[in-house]
Design a protein around this motif. Structure first.
Motif, PDB file in Angstrom:
ATOM      1  N   ASP A 191      34.071  94.217   7.455  1.00 41.09           N
ATOM      2  CA  ASP A 191      33.645  93.768   6.138  1.00 41.09           C
ATOM      3  C   ASP A 191      34.546  94.314   5.033  1.00 41.09           C
ATOM      4  N   LYS A 192      35.099  95.527   5.234  1.00 41.06           N
ATOM      5  CA  LYS A 192      36.060  96.065   4.264  1.00 41.06           C
ATOM      6  C   LYS A 192      37.375  95.293   4.335  1.00 41.06           C
ATOM      7  N   HIS A 193      37.787  94.968   5.560  1.00 39.36           N
ATOM      8  CA  HIS A 193      38.994  94.161   5.743  1.00 39.36           C
ATOM      9  C   HIS A 193      38.892  92.854   4.964  1.00 39.36           C
ATOM     10  N   LEU A 194      37.748  92.183   5.116  1.00 35.51           N
ATOM     11  CA  LEU A 194      37.543  90.901   4.449  1.00 35.51           C
ATOM     12  C   LEU A 194      37.638  91.060   2.937  1.00 35.51           C
ATOM     13  N   ALA A 195      36.999  92.104   2.417  1.00 36.65           N
ATOM     14  CA  ALA A 195      37.021  92.345   0.973  1.00 36.65           C
ATOM     15  C   ALA A 195      38.442  92.616   0.469  1.00 36.65           C
ATOM     16  N   MET A 196      39.202  93.406   1.230  1.00 34.18           N
ATOM     17  CA  MET A 196      40.574  93.728   0.824  1.00 34.18           C
ATOM     18  C   MET A 196      41.440  92.478   0.774  1.00 34.18           C
ATOM     19  N   CYS A 197      41.289  91.611   1.783  1.00 33.12           N
ATOM     20  CA  CYS A 197      42.083  90.377   1.819  1.00 33.12           C
ATOM     21  C   CYS A 197      41.718  89.462   0.658  1.00 33.12           C
ATOM     22  N   LEU A 198      40.410  89.297   0.418  1.00 34.99           N
ATOM     23  CA  LEU A 198      39.961  88.423  -0.665  1.00 34.99           C
ATOM     24  C   LEU A 198      40.369  88.970  -2.033  1.00 34.99           C
ATOM     25  N   LYS A 199      40.358  90.283  -2.170  1.00 37.64           N
ATOM     26  CA  LYS A 199      40.699  90.908  -3.455  1.00 37.64           C
ATOM     27  C   LYS A 199      42.129  90.579  -3.860  1.00 37.64           C
ATOM     28  N   HIS A 200      43.009  90.467  -2.882  1.00 34.06           N
ATOM     29  CA  HIS A 200      44.392  90.111  -3.169  1.00 34.06           C
ATOM     30  C   HIS A 200      44.503  88.720  -3.788  1.00 34.06           C
ATOM     31  N   LYS A 201      43.493  87.882  -3.544  1.00 37.24           N
ATOM     32  CA  LYS A 201      43.481  86.522  -4.095  1.00 37.24           C
ATOM     33  C   LYS A 201      42.534  86.400  -5.285  1.00 37.24           C
ATOM     34  N   GLY A 202      42.106  87.534  -5.826  1.00 38.55           N
ATOM     35  CA  GLY A 202      41.258  87.509  -7.010  1.00 38.55           C
ATOM     36  C   GLY A 202      39.809  87.177  -6.743  1.00 38.55           C
ATOM     37  N   VAL A 203      39.380  87.303  -5.479  1.00 35.92           N
ATOM     38  CA  VAL A 203      37.984  87.027  -5.124  1.00 35.92           C
ATOM     39  C   VAL A 203      37.269  88.357  -4.944  1.00 35.92           C
ATOM     40  N   LEU A 204      36.312  88.658  -5.825  1.00 37.92           N
ATOM     41  CA  LEU A 204      35.630  89.947  -5.819  1.00 37.92           C
ATOM     42  C   LEU A 204      34.199  89.812  -5.310  1.00 37.92           C
ATOM     43  N   ALA A 205      33.719  90.858  -4.651  1.00 37.73           N
ATOM     44  CA  ALA A 205      32.364  90.871  -4.103  1.00 37.73           C
ATOM     45  C   ALA A 205      31.331  90.840  -5.216  1.00 37.73           C
ATOM     46  N   GLU A 206      30.287  90.025  -5.033  1.00 39.20           N
ATOM     47  CA  GLU A 206      29.211  89.922  -6.013  1.00 39.20           C
ATOM     48  C   GLU A 206      27.879  90.227  -5.342  1.00 39.20           C
TER      49      GLU A 206
END
Length: 317
Positions: free
Chosen positions: A219-234
């Motif tokens: 789940d941290k991996h997914l967040a790190m990858c998405l963060k690079h594309k400007g997608v933040l956890a809500e």
């Protein structure tokens, strides 16, 4: 005794090793984007009054336009849970597929041929996207020990635009990273999946393997990858600020609420529009199904402002 030359050589080796360690740690830190002071987001479900203001035709169009594809990640050791999910809440998805670490004869599944959960998630999302990107606009990733109420999920997403980068669930903060805990389920809009597919092909930003010095959870991996594309956890909440994706079972949440405030057991425990409860046994799944979908009180109607119809030709409850 160790000679002065030997001591010097030993000191040099220790110093070099320490420098390498610092460089590696620095590399890991730099792999994250700079901390954003506004990165921790809260997303709230609409309240009933907001929905009542919608016109009849608008309500129908909204309810019919929401298409949720469920990705359920399973392993052979999960067979009893797998069976329970198959006969309970997953029937309420517009479509649900089980993605298994390996081929299992007992149930239909999509074999991913890996035991690494992070690799399973990557492969499952990629396969789901390639096959279903034109049919579904929300992708829900879940584990077999988590019960989900899909109608409440659709209610949360009612006025959210899937062409926007939504990444939703129960968020946890660790350092400068906010991530969605997979135990409570992960929701991705179609646009978030688009961006994940793009970054997944960039190993420097979204590696397939774990960390250099230690393994990072999926789940941290997914967040790190998405963060690079400007997608933040809500973090998803109801209109009163209560979490609606739960990483614990109902029983555990009630015990916690009783310990905190015995006078407010249910009020302090759970939201009325909760979406998930985690850590359930197969029998718990059946009990939840009974309580959520089958138990009725005659003479009492909630008169919901919106109706989500089950998938066509389904054996939905």
């Amino acid at each position: 005794m160790i000679s002065e030359g030997g001591l010097f050589l030993r000191g040099m080796l220790i110093g070099c090793a320490f420098c390498i360690l610092v460089i590696l740690l620095g590399h890991i830190k730099l792999s994250h984007e700079p901390s954003d002071p506004h990165e921790h987001h809260h997303i709230q479900a609409p309240n009933k009054e907001e929905v009542l203001k919608l016109m009849g035709m608008e309500k129908m169009e909204l309810s019919q336009s929401m298409r949720v594809y469920c990705i359920i990640l399973v392993r052979p050791k999960d067979l009893s849970l797998w069976s329970a999910v198959r006969t309970t809440w997953s029937k309420h998805c517009d479509k649900a597929d089980f993605y298994s670490s390996e081929h299992v004869k007992a149930f239909d599944s999509i074999a991913l041929n890996t035991n690494d959960m992070w690799v399973m998630i990557r492969k499952a999302i990629q396969m789901a996207y390639e096959k279903h990107k034109d049919e579904y606009n929300w992708f829900f990733i879940n584990q077999p020990s988590t019960f989900a109420i899909i109608e409440n999920l659709k209610y949360l997403l009612l006025k959210k635009d899937p062409s926007e980068p939504f990444y939703i669930g129960h968020t946890v903060k660790e350092g400068d990273l906010d991530y969605v805990d997979i135990a409570g389920g992960v929701v991705l809009s179609l646009e978030s999946v688009n961006r994940f597919i793009d970054v997944m092909n960039k190993p420097d930003k979204c590696p397939e393997t774990g960390g250099i010095l230690w393994k990072i959870s999926e789940d941290k991996h997914l967040a790190m990858c998405l963060k690079h594309k400007g997608v933040l956890a809500e973090n998803a909440e109801d209109s009163e600020g209560k979490n609606i994706f739960n990483t614990k079972s109902v029983g555990t949440l009630i015990k916690d609420a009783m310990a905190s405030d015995p006078q407010k057991v249910v009020e302090g425990c759970c939201s009325d529009i909760a979406i998930t409860f985690s850590g359930l046994s197969p029998n718990n799944m059946q009990v939840m199904m009974y309580g959520v979908y089958r138990l009725r009180v005659y003479g009492h109607s909630f008169n919901d402002a919106l109706v989500f119809l089950p998938p066509v030709n389904s054996d939905n409850d």
